[in-house]
Write an enzyme that holds these catalytic residues in place. Structure first.
Site, short mmCIF file in Angstrom:
data_model
loop_
_atom_site.label_atom_id
_atom_site.label_comp_id
_atom_site.label_asym_id
_atom_site.label_seq_id
_atom_site.Cartn_x
_atom_site.Cartn_y
_atom_site.Cartn_z
N ASP A 1 108.43 42.43 -59.48
CA ASP A 1 107.21 42.04 -60.21
C ASP A 1 106.69 40.70 -59.75
O ASP A 1 107.17 39.65 -60.18
CB ASP A 1 107.50 42.00 -61.71
CG ASP A 1 106.24 41.81 -62.53
OD1 ASP A 1 105.13 41.92 -61.96
OD2 ASP A 1 106.35 41.55 -63.73
N ASP B 1 99.70 42.26 -57.34
CA ASP B 1 100.71 42.46 -58.37
C ASP B 1 101.54 43.71 -58.09
O ASP B 1 101.06 44.83 -58.25
CB ASP B 1 100.02 42.58 -59.74
CG ASP B 1 101.01 42.65 -60.89
OD1 ASP B 1 102.22 42.54 -60.66
OD2 ASP B 1 100.55 42.83 -62.03
#
Length: 456
Positions: free
Chosen positions: A110, A326
């Site tokens: 992440d 992301d």
């Protein structure tokens, strides 16, 4: 990752629905400036990435001997650990060796959040799952007491409250936008690589004893407590493998890619774009200053450059309009000014073939098609490209413009960020397939390079 008002992780690796950033002082070193903490490293670890089922977006809203052991800053050390990065539904995971001796833990990659955590089993549990981390088996594990500075942060990039539990240990609760929770204690632990006998410095991690997730999170953003910051990496990269069908993951063995800590041997072929920087006043209330924000200049569909106003990709005084990369979000999300132009072109090309009145994921995604028309729709749309400064771009071939979001339903893999409560453009991992994405932390830039990630 996208987090709820209380907190979050992957989506996102990056929206602002009340972002809570997890930033603390390091347990073992004084707080340094962000750039000075990234000591140049010549070693390189490589791990496989894996995908697991999670919500489509889960963004977070809300010493010398150790360095030598890790091989950081030592020109002679060029150890390589190769491990796969795989798919399991929509999330990317990597298996990492946590503790001493190491216990292999699967963690979601992440770039949109900071705090890394593993799932720890309750000591009262008679037969804990073998996949959970057992602190009692690690000689390098220690809990963070609630009177430690890390539990009482006084830095502006950490806003989530911590509490003191009944054992006087630092407790945290991490809520995600999809309703899941990771709750437990902050701890200090190492990652120990048995193949090379190297280890990281002690890292501040979360040890979650209450969570519905079966995977942890590897927080990779620019925050002080992110994994690359604490491990003092100069760069890291990953290669997202191509899915075998438009937007779906096969039932058989998962495609694999790679996650590399340190220098990437393929970087000579990468094209780089510098990260954007912002004044402190510009970060409120919508901008995530710790995200990997890139200067996007436009979007092409087929050969057509869409007439999107530059303001859609230029952060304003309140931070709205940033574009971030992301890995913790599956799909890409655009602000209204950009989304409306994309939809206008898609309606022009294939509007009659859209599923009338259908939307996916709480209405965030609404350009959808039945499976029987998906191949034709993809051909009619053609490829897409997200274009950044200096001509750097993410090119999407026509067979990857649609994602299968439900059985028999394919949607353009782009949603409306305002439906998430965000004011940002987020490039999700669906549009990072078949590419190396390198984060050069010393030079504050992102490198992109096409690749067959199954061979990377």
């Amino acid at each position: 990752m996208v987090m709820s008002a209380a907190s979050s992780s992957s989506s996102s690796s990056s929206f602002f629905i009340l972002y809570f950033f997890f930033f603390f002082f390091l347990l073992t070193a004084p707080v340094l400036s962000r750039q000075s903490k990234h000591v140049k490293d010549s070693f390189s670890f490589s791990f496989p990435l894996t995908a697991v089922p999670i919500a489509r977006t889960r963004r977070n809203f809300s010493a010398s001997a150790s360095l030598a052991a890790a091989g950081i800053g030592h020109p002679a050390s060029r150890a390589v650990e190769k491990t796969p990065l795989k798919y399991s539904s929509v999330a990317l995971t990597v298996s990492l060796p946590v503790g001493t001796p190491p216990q292999v833990q699967e963690m979601v990659l992440d770039t949109g959040s900071q705090l890394s955590w593993v799932k720890c089993h309750q000591q009262l549990s008679p037969r804990p799952p073998s996949t959970t981390f057992d602190p009692s088996l690690s000689s390098s594990f220690s809990a963070v007491p609630c009177n430690h500075p890390v539990c009482k942060p006084r830095v502006p990039d950490y806003t989530i409250p911590t509490t003191c539990d009944q054992n006087r240990l630092c407790h945290y609760s991490y809520f995600y936008a999809d309703g899941t929770l990771a709750e437990g204690n902050l701890v200090s632990e190492r990652l120990t690589f048995t193949g090379t006998s190297q280890s990281t410095p002690p890292l501040v991690l979360g040890c979650a004893t209450s969570t519905a997730d079966d995977k942890g999170i590897l927080g990779l953003n620019l925050g002080r407590l992110s994994f690359p910051s604490q491990a003092k990496l100069s760069k890291f990269s990953y290669c997202v493998p191509a899915r075998t069908a438009a937007g779906s993951v096969p039932a058989g063995p998962s495609p694999t890619g790679s996650f590399v800590l340190g220098a990437n041997p393929s970087s000579a072929s990468f094209r780089y774009v510098s990260l954007m920087t912002f004044s402190h006043s510009q970060t409120k209330p919508n901008l995530d200053p710790l995200a990997y924000t890139v200067p996007m200049q436009g979007i092409r569909i087929g050969a057509k450059w869409l007439d999107i106003p530059p303001s859609a990709f230029t952060p304003d005084a309140g931070g709205s309009g940033q574009t971030m990369i992301d890995s913790g979000s599956e799909l890409t999300y655009l602000v209204d000014e950009a989304y409306s132009k994309v939809k206008e072109e898609i309606v022009r090309l294939v509007g009659p073939k859209m599923k009338k009145g259908y939307s996916y994921s709480n209405g965030e995604v609404d350009m959808c098609f039945d499976q029987k028309t998906a191949a034709e729709v993809s051909r009619l749309i053609g490829g897409m490209a997200f274009v950044f400064r200096n001509g750097v771009e993410i090119s999407v071939p026509n067979d990857r413009v649609l994602a299968e979001v439900e059985r028999g339903v394919h949607c353009l893999a782009i949603g409306m960020s305002n439906m998430l409560g965000a004011a940002s453009n987020i490039i999700g991992n669906f549009h990072q397939q078949s590419m190396w994405i390198e984060f050069d932390l010393v030079n504050r830039r992102v490198g992109l390079g096409k690749a067959d990630c199954s061979r990377a």
